[in-house]
Design a protein around this motif. Structure first.
Motif, short mmCIF file in Angstrom:
data_model
loop_
_atom_site.label_atom_id
_atom_site.label_comp_id
_atom_site.label_asym_id
_atom_site.label_seq_id
_atom_site.Cartn_x
_atom_site.Cartn_y
_atom_site.Cartn_z
N THR A 112 -4.72 -11.22 3.99
CA THR A 112 -3.63 -11.12 2.96
C THR A 112 -4.07 -10.14 1.77
OG1 THR A 112 -3.15 -13.51 3.07
CG2 THR A 112 -2.55 -12.44 1.02
N SER A 113 -5.40 -10.12 1.44
CA SER A 113 -5.66 -9.12 0.38
C SER A 113 -5.68 -7.53 0.99
CB SER A 113 -7.02 -9.47 -0.04
OG SER A 113 -7.93 -9.31 0.75
N VAL A 158 -4.34 5.59 1.43
CA VAL A 158 -3.26 5.09 2.22
C VAL A 158 -3.66 4.96 3.85
CG1 VAL A 158 -1.06 4.94 3.12
CG2 VAL A 158 -1.39 5.71 0.92
N ILE A 159 -4.35 6.08 4.29
CA ILE A 159 -4.56 5.96 5.74
C ILE A 159 -5.80 5.14 5.84
CG2 ILE A 159 -5.78 7.41 7.39
CD1 ILE A 159 -4.00 9.77 6.43
N ALA A 160 -6.74 5.15 4.95
CA ALA A 160 -8.04 4.29 4.72
C ALA A 160 -7.85 2.84 4.89
CB ALA A 160 -8.97 4.67 3.61
N ALA A 161 -6.79 2.49 3.76
CA ALA A 161 -6.25 1.07 3.89
C ALA A 161 -5.60 0.75 5.24
CB ALA A 161 -5.14 0.92 2.62
N ALA A 214 2.38 2.18 -2.69
CA ALA A 214 3.14 2.55 -3.76
C ALA A 214 2.47 3.67 -4.75
CB ALA A 214 3.20 1.22 -4.65
N ILE A 215 1.41 3.83 -4.74
CA ILE A 215 0.82 4.74 -5.48
C ILE A 215 0.99 6.19 -4.62
CG2 ILE A 215 -1.51 6.01 -5.93
CD1 ILE A 215 -2.62 3.10 -6.20
N GLU A 252 -3.56 -4.59 -0.70
CA GLU A 252 -4.12 -3.37 -0.80
C GLU A 252 -3.40 -2.23 -0.32
OE1 GLU A 252 -8.31 -0.92 -0.71
OE2 GLU A 252 -8.21 -2.66 0.32
N TYR A 253 -2.97 -2.32 0.98
CA TYR A 253 -2.27 -1.21 1.67
C TYR A 253 -0.77 -1.21 1.17
CZ TYR A 253 0.41 0.87 5.42
OH TYR A 253 1.26 1.76 6.28
#
Length: 173
Positions: A90-91, A132-135, A101-102, A95-96
């Motif tokens: 869930t977390s 974003v890619i890392a998440a 959104a950022i 985070e993703y």
């Protein structure tokens, strides 16, 4: 009376400022939550290993009560692990979503800068896409996606075709 009129404007301004800063702040909070939940998963995994040792140490001379206690300990540890893994998942999703959104917010800012060259925009967008890619990669490591295929049993197709063909033939007989 003036203060009552100003209140909605102040409230609106405060919410607007909070919305602008909330995406980054929320991402930070969610990153901390991912780390915390990862630690919980590690702790729960250690408890499962400890419970497994207790099960492995059972011998033919162990009592039924010993076996029940070991089983209960293992069941409790596995339940804790399942809960910790669900929290982590869930977390990681949160985070993703925050990172997306950022990135979308930054894309909006780039669109407004009409003097920027495409090369400059590409460089900046590429840099902002990295989190974003890392998440996404982190999420993909823990998410098991399977492709569900429709059953294509040829015998089912033949039986349907045969039943259609058998109908008129049987009528002729």
């Amino acid at each position: 009376m003036l203060s009552l009129r100003a209140f909605p404007a102040v409230l609106d301004l405060g919410l607007s400022l909070a919305a602008c800063q909330s995406v980054e702040k929320k991402a930070e909070t969610d990153q901390v939550k991912v780390l915390s939940d990862s630690a919980l998963v590690c702790s729960a995994t250690a408890e499962v290993e400890k419970a497994m040792e207790q099960v492995n140490h059972l011998t033919p001379a162990s009592t039924v009560a010993d076996a029940e206690a070991a089983g209960a300990s293992l069941q409790k540890a596995l339940a804790k692990l399942d809960e910790a893994e669900a929290e982590l998942q869930t977390s990681q999703w949160k985070e993703y979503r925050d990172q997306v959104a950022i990135y979308e917010k930054f894309v909006g800012q780039v669109r407004q800068n009409k003097t920027m060259t495409l090369e400059e925009a590409a460089k900046q967008l590429k840099a902002k896409a990295a989190p974003v890619i890392a998440a996404h990669e982190q999420l993909a490591e823990t998410t098991v996606c399977i492709e569900v295929e429709e059953p294509t049993d040829s015998s089912d197709d033949r039986s349907r075709d045969t039943s259609k063909d058998d109908g008129p033939e049987k009528a002729d007989s």
